[in-house]
Write a protein that holds these residues in place. Structure first.
Motif: not given
Length: 331
Positions: A51, A56, A79, A83, A89, A96, A99-100, A103-104
Motif C-alpha cells: 500500500n 498507493g 500493511v 499511510t 495511520g 489501521h 482502514d488499510a 483502502a487497498s
C-alpha cells in the motif's frame, strides 16, 4: 513456468513473483501493464505490491492490469507503514489494518486480496490483536491468506504459536531479504520455515542490482546502489566477500551462457525452502532478462560453488551443535 504450493496452504503460485515497487515511479504505467501482460503470457500468476509503494500508485496500476484476469491472479499486498500522519495511520493495530485493507481493495479494484502481509513487526501492537484482526479479514472474505515480512525468527515463531493456541489463521509465508549477497536468514529463519512449512518469497534476490553484473569496484553514479542508506546502499554491498560472490556469478554466467541476473535468480529457484523469488524490473528489457531465470536447471557443481562462496561463516551455536551431533548407525 513451474508452480509451487505456498507454505502449507493449497495455493499454487508461479516459481517467480513479479514485484511492482517501481510501477508508477521508474516504470511507466504503460510499461508496467505490458510487463504484467507478458508475465501472464509466460505462465506467471503471482504479483506482489504494497500500500505504500509510490503512495498507493503501484496498487492502482496493478488493479488496472489484472481487472480482466482477476480469478487467475494470486495478488499479494502489505500493511504496516504510515499511510497518513495521524496517530493511527501506521502499524498493525486492528484500526489501521481495517482502514488499510479497505483502502487497498479500492485502489486494486477488487473485493479480495489473496495474500495480505504484515510488512514489518509492530512493537506497539500485541501480536494477538494483529492476528485476530487478520483472522477476521479471512473470515469476512476480504483476505484469503496471510503472511509476514522482515520478521526475526522469534517473531515468526511467536506469531505461529499465538495462531495455533487461539485457532487463528496462520502465516503461510514470509517475505525476507535473501540473495547470494544477503544470506542472514540462513542463521535461523530458513530452518524455522522448513520445520513449520512456511513459504519463503525473497525480496531483493539480485541484491538491489548488485548481482546483475553491471557494477565494478567504482562507486556507481546511477541506480539503486547510489543510495546512501538502506539495504541496497553501496556501503552495504561493496565488500570484498560480495565482490568475490559477484565474480563467481559472472564466471557461472559465462560457463552456462546466461546473464549474471539469471544465475543469481536460478540459484534461489533451486534453494531448498524457497517458494518464489520476487524480482522487479524498471524496463521491459530487464523484465525479459529476469524471466530467463526460469525453465532450466543449473548443474549441481555450479550451484554448489555459488552456495559455498556465498555461505555465512561458521557461527555459534551451529558449529557447537555440529561438533556434538548425535551419530546414528547405518540402517
Amino acid at each position: 513456468m513451474k508452480y509451487r504450493l505456498l507454505g502449507r496452504s493449497g495455493l499454487a503460485v508461479s516459481e517467480l513473483c513479479l514485484g511492482t515497487m517501481t510501477f508508477g515511479n521508474t516504470t511507466s504505467e504503460a510499461d508496467s501493464i505490458e510487463m504484467i501482460d507478458r508475465f501472464f503470457e509466460k505462465g506467471g500468476n503471482f504479483l506482489d505490491t504494497a500500500n505504500v509503494y509510490v503512495s498507493g500508485r503501484s496498487e492502482e496500476i496493478v488493479g488496472k492490469a489484472i481487472k480482466s484476469r482477476r480469478p487467475e491472479t494470486v495478488l499479494a499486498t502489505k500493511v504496516r507503514f504510515a499511510t497518513s500522519n495521524h496517530p493511527n495511520g501506521a502499524g498493525v493495530s486492528r484500526k489501521h489494518i481495517m482502514d488499510a485493507v479497505d483502502a487497498s481493495l479500492q485502489r486494486l479494484g477488487t473485493d479480495y486480496i489473496d495474500l495480505y502481509q504484515v510488512h514489518v513487526w509492530d512493537h506497539a501492537t500485541p501480536i494477538e490483536e494483529t492476528l485476530r484482526a487478520l483472522d477476521d479479514l479471512v473470515a469476512s472474505g476480504k483476505v484469503r491468506y496471510i503472511g509476514c515480512s522482515n520478521f526475526f525468527a522469534w517473531q515468526l515463531m511467536k506469531s505461529l504459536a499465538v495462531s495455533d493456541w487461539n485457532r487463528y489463521v496462520r502465516f503461510v509465508s514470509i517475505q525476507p531479504q535473501y540473495s547470494l549477497v544477503s544470506r542472514e536468514m540462513d542463521r535461523e529463519m530458513l530452518s524455522l520455515c522448513l520445520e513449520e512449512n512456511v513459504g519463503i518469497i525473497p525480496w531483493a534476490p539480485l541484491g538491489g542490482g548488485f548481482l546483475t553484473g553491471r557494477y565494478t569496484n567504482e562507486e556507481p553514479t546511477s541506480g539503486r546502489l547510489t543510495s546512501k542508506q538502506g539495504e541496497s546502499s553501496w556501503q552495504n554491498r561493496a565488500t570484498a566477500n560480495n565482490f568475490a560472490v559477484l565474480e563467481a556469478v559472472r564466471s557461472a554466467a559465462k560457463e552456462l551462457d546466461k546473464t549474471p541476473a539469471q544465475i543469481a535468480l536460478a540459484w534461489l529457484l533451486q534453494r531448498k525452502g524457497i517458494t518464489s523469488p520476487i524480482f522487479g524490473a524498471s524496463t521491459l528489457e530487464q523484465f525479459e532478462e529476469n524471466m530467463g531465470a526460469a525453465g532450466w536447471t543449473m548443474p549441481d557443481a555450479v550451484w554448489n560453488r555459488l552456495d559455498e562462496i556465498s555461505a555465512l561463516p561458521s557461527e555459534y551455536p551451529n558449529r557447537f551443535i555440529a561438533k556434538f551431533a548425535r551419530p546414528f548407525p547405518q540402517l
